[in-house]
Design a protein around this motif. Structure first.
Motif, PDB file in Angstrom:
ATOM      1  N   GLU A  44       0.817  -1.217   0.000  1.00  0.00           N
ATOM      2  CA  GLU A  44       0.000   0.000   0.000  1.00  0.00           C
ATOM      3  C   GLU A  44       0.849   1.264   0.000  1.00  0.00           C
ATOM      4  N   LEU A  45       1.947   1.253   0.752  1.00  0.00           N
ATOM      5  CA  LEU A  45       2.727   2.475   0.958  1.00  0.00           C
ATOM      6  C   LEU A  45       3.937   2.605   0.037  1.00  0.00           C
ATOM      7  N   SER A  46       4.244   1.560  -0.703  1.00  0.00           N
ATOM      8  CA  SER A  46       5.414   1.609  -1.584  1.00  0.00           C
ATOM      9  C   SER A  46       5.257   2.640  -2.699  1.00  0.00           C
ATOM     10  N   GLN A  47       4.043   3.095  -2.926  1.00  0.00           N
ATOM     11  CA  GLN A  47       3.836   4.139  -3.930  1.00  0.00           C
ATOM     12  C   GLN A  47       4.398   5.480  -3.465  1.00  0.00           C
ATOM     13  N   PHE A  48       4.613   5.615  -2.164  1.00  0.00           N
ATOM     14  CA  PHE A  48       5.104   6.877  -1.623  1.00  0.00           C
ATOM     15  C   PHE A  48       6.600   6.875  -1.339  1.00  0.00           C
ATOM     16  N   THR A  49       7.134   5.718  -0.943  1.00  0.00           N
ATOM     17  CA  THR A  49       8.528   5.691  -0.505  1.00  0.00           C
ATOM     18  C   THR A  49       9.026   4.249  -0.441  1.00  0.00           C
ATOM     19  N   GLU A  50      10.263   4.069  -0.003  1.00  0.00           N
ATOM     20  CA  GLU A  50      10.824   2.731   0.212  1.00  0.00           C
ATOM     21  C   GLU A  50      10.337   2.188   1.556  1.00  0.00           C
ATOM     22  N   ILE A  51       9.870   0.952   1.535  1.00  0.00           N
ATOM     23  CA  ILE A  51       9.377   0.293   2.743  1.00  0.00           C
ATOM     24  C   ILE A  51      10.091  -1.039   2.899  1.00  0.00           C
ATOM     25  N   PHE A  52      10.586  -1.296   4.103  1.00  0.00           N
ATOM     26  CA  PHE A  52      11.183  -2.595   4.419  1.00  0.00           C
ATOM     27  C   PHE A  52      10.407  -3.175   5.591  1.00  0.00           C
ATOM     28  N   SER A  53      10.084  -4.458   5.535  1.00  0.00           N
ATOM     29  CA  SER A  53       9.289  -5.052   6.611  1.00  0.00           C
ATOM     30  C   SER A  53      10.097  -6.085   7.382  1.00  0.00           C
ATOM     31  N   LEU A  54       9.867  -6.111   8.709  1.00  0.00           N
ATOM     32  CA  LEU A  54      10.481  -7.092   9.603  1.00  0.00           C
ATOM     33  C   LEU A  54       9.385  -7.737  10.438  1.00  0.00           C
ATOM     34  N   MET A  55       9.347  -9.051  10.436  1.00  0.00           N
ATOM     35  CA  MET A  55       8.350  -9.775  11.207  1.00  0.00           C
ATOM     36  C   MET A  55       9.013 -10.332  12.475  1.00  0.00           C
ATOM     37  N   PHE A  56       8.597  -9.836  13.633  1.00  0.00           N
ATOM     38  CA  PHE A  56       9.083 -10.366  14.905  1.00  0.00           C
ATOM     39  C   PHE A  56       8.170  -9.900  16.026  1.00  0.00           C
ATOM     40  N   ALA A  67      15.941 -10.409  13.655  1.00  0.00           N
ATOM     41  CA  ALA A  67      15.285  -9.549  12.665  1.00  0.00           C
ATOM     42  C   ALA A  67      16.110  -8.300  12.384  1.00  0.00           C
ATOM     43  N   ILE A  68      16.544  -7.612  13.423  1.00  0.00           N
ATOM     44  CA  ILE A  68      17.272  -6.356  13.220  1.00  0.00           C
ATOM     45  C   ILE A  68      18.656  -6.614  12.627  1.00  0.00           C
ATOM     46  N   ASN A  69      19.283  -7.711  13.025  1.00  0.00           N
ATOM     47  CA  ASN A  69      20.581  -8.063  12.427  1.00  0.00           C
ATOM     48  C   ASN A  69      20.459  -8.433  10.956  1.00  0.00           C
ATOM     49  N   SER A  70      19.251  -8.826  10.530  1.00  0.00           N
ATOM     50  CA  SER A  70      19.047  -9.233   9.134  1.00  0.00           C
ATOM     51  C   SER A  70      18.878  -8.048   8.182  1.00  0.00           C
ATOM     52  N   LEU A  71      18.783  -6.839   8.727  1.00  0.00           N
ATOM     53  CA  LEU A  71      18.612  -5.672   7.858  1.00  0.00           C
ATOM     54  C   LEU A  71      19.789  -5.548   6.892  1.00  0.00           C
ATOM     55  N   PRO A  72      19.516  -5.285   5.614  1.00  0.00           N
ATOM     56  CA  PRO A  72      20.607  -5.016   4.682  1.00  0.00           C
ATOM     57  C   PRO A  72      21.397  -3.787   5.129  1.00  0.00           C
ATOM     58  N   GLU A  73      22.644  -3.706   4.727  1.00  0.00           N
ATOM     59  CA  GLU A  73      23.522  -2.638   5.197  1.00  0.00           C
ATOM     60  C   GLU A  73      22.922  -1.264   4.931  1.00  0.00           C
ATOM     61  N   GLU A  74      22.247  -1.098   3.794  1.00  0.00           N
ATOM     62  CA  GLU A  74      21.711   0.217   3.430  1.00  0.00           C
ATOM     63  C   GLU A  74      20.497   0.610   4.283  1.00  0.00           C
ATOM     64  N   TRP A  75      20.020  -0.314   5.128  1.00  0.00           N
ATOM     65  CA  TRP A  75      18.898  -0.018   6.013  1.00  0.00           C
ATOM     66  C   TRP A  75      19.310   0.046   7.482  1.00  0.00           C
ATOM     67  N   LYS A  76      20.568  -0.181   7.780  1.00  0.00           N
ATOM     68  CA  LYS A  76      20.997  -0.285   9.178  1.00  0.00           C
ATOM     69  C   LYS A  76      21.148   1.071   9.878  1.00  0.00           C
ATOM     70  N   ASP A  77      21.359   2.135   9.122  1.00  0.00           N
ATOM     71  CA  ASP A  77      21.517   3.454   9.747  1.00  0.00           C
ATOM     72  C   ASP A  77      20.141   4.056  10.020  1.00  0.00           C
ATOM     73  N   ILE A  78      19.596   3.727  11.162  1.00  0.00           N
ATOM     74  CA  ILE A  78      18.247   4.164  11.528  1.00  0.00           C
ATOM     75  C   ILE A  78      18.335   5.526  12.211  1.00  0.00           C
ATOM     76  N   ASP A  79      17.617   6.485  11.683  1.00  0.00           N
ATOM     77  CA  ASP A  79      17.614   7.843  12.234  1.00  0.00           C
ATOM     78  C   ASP A  79      16.615   8.004  13.368  1.00  0.00           C
ATOM     79  N   VAL A  80      15.477   7.327  13.239  1.00  0.00           N
ATOM     80  CA  VAL A  80      14.399   7.476  14.230  1.00  0.00           C
ATOM     81  C   VAL A  80      13.859   6.096  14.588  1.00  0.00           C
ATOM     82  N   LEU A  81      13.781   5.819  15.873  1.00  0.00           N
ATOM     83  CA  LEU A  81      13.138   4.610  16.385  1.00  0.00           C
ATOM     84  C   LEU A  81      11.869   5.016  17.112  1.00  0.00           C
ATOM     85  N   ILE A  82      10.744   4.428  16.710  1.00  0.00           N
ATOM     86  CA  ILE A  82       9.475   4.691  17.385  1.00  0.00           C
ATOM     87  C   ILE A  82       9.037   3.408  18.087  1.00  0.00           C
ATOM     88  N   ASN A  83       9.186   3.401  19.409  1.00  0.00           N
ATOM     89  CA  ASN A  83       8.798   2.252  20.229  1.00  0.00           C
ATOM     90  C   ASN A  83       7.312   2.355  20.527  1.00  0.00           C
TER      91      ASN A  83
END
Length: 249
Positions: A44-56, A67-83
């Motif tokens: 649904e949201l890929s029309q707006f931006t890049e989306i990566f999904s993690l199931m855990f 799950a978090i260790n499985s992120l590709p290198e280009e996705w590992k630099d997370i700017d914002v974490l929303i808990n």
């Protein structure tokens, strides 16, 4: 453009926040427990931006780490974490409470937040940049009868947020603690274990907050200038004066 990881992204506040940030052009890592819902949201949201999904499940440390260790290198630099992931189960006095409900709330609302944060913080510290948003509740401000364990878990979120701020400000990492009041989501449906009538009564006779209202507040905090940190934010619907008091028509 920021890379934003959101737990509990498939419903309620998490979903609305995901949608808003995606439409603003940020790259989003959506996290949840059901692959089918994650993939539907991603499509649904890929029309707006890049989306990566993690199931855990945030309650399971092994799943969180894998799950978090499985992120590709280009996705590992997370700017914002929303808990955002969390739950409420039951509305019973302590003497009649179900320990499975207590475990679920403590593991999801407290331990899950800690597990995910522990995985993300080291890289933020290395960059000297980042922002962590923790979703607490007005239940942290005033304990109410029959909700003691839930209130305690949200008070813990407040304390963890304060501790994070003390430890991480020197590394350029912002910490924001948000306390929503009554928000009409599936929160009460989960608390009352699928009892639609009880859940509907929670929101009867007044206009509660919407998930979109909290998403707007989160976006305001994240998009504030670099020198500005919104440390704490409490949000009530206009009919609510404190956690236990709602004026209904």
């Amino acid at each position: 453009m920021k890379t934003i990881l959101i737990t509990g992204a498939t419903s309620g506040i998490g979903k609305s926040t995901t949608e808003l940030f995606a439409k603003q052009g940020n790259r989003i890592i959506i996290c949840g427990r059901r692959t089918d819902i994650l993939e539907s949201l991603k499509s649904e949201l890929s029309q707006f931006t890049e989306i990566f999904s993690l199931m855990f499940d945030v309650r399971n440390l092994d799943e969180v780490e894998a799950a978090i260790n499985s992120l590709p290198e280009e996705w590992k630099d997370i700017d914002v974490l929303i808990n955002n992931a969390g739950n409420a189960h039951g509305l019973d006095p302590l003497s009649e409470g179900k320990t499975d409900d207590w475990d679920s709330m403590i593991e999801g609302n407290v331990k899950g937040l800690l597990y995910v944060s522990k995985m993300i913080i080291p890289r933020m510290k290395t960059k000297n940049l980042g922002h962590i948003i923790n979703i607490s509740s007005v239940a942290a401000r005033q304990t109410y009868a029959n909700g003691v364990v839930y209130c305690a878990t949200k008070k813990a979120v407040d304390v963890i947020s304060e501790g994070m701020r003390l430890e991480l400000t020197e590394f350029g990492i912002k910490i924001t603690n948000i306390q929503p009041g009554a928000v009409e989501t599936d929160f009460s449906l989960v608390r009352f274990k699928g009892d639609n009538e009880k859940a509907a009564n929670v929101y009867a006779g007044y206009e509660p907050l919407k998930a979109e209202d909290i998403a707007d507040a989160i976006a305001y905090c994240v998009n504030a200038p670099k020198h500005v940190t919104i440390s704490d934010m409490t949000i009530y619907p206009s009919a609510q004066s404190e956690p236990r008091t709602i004026y209904r028509k």
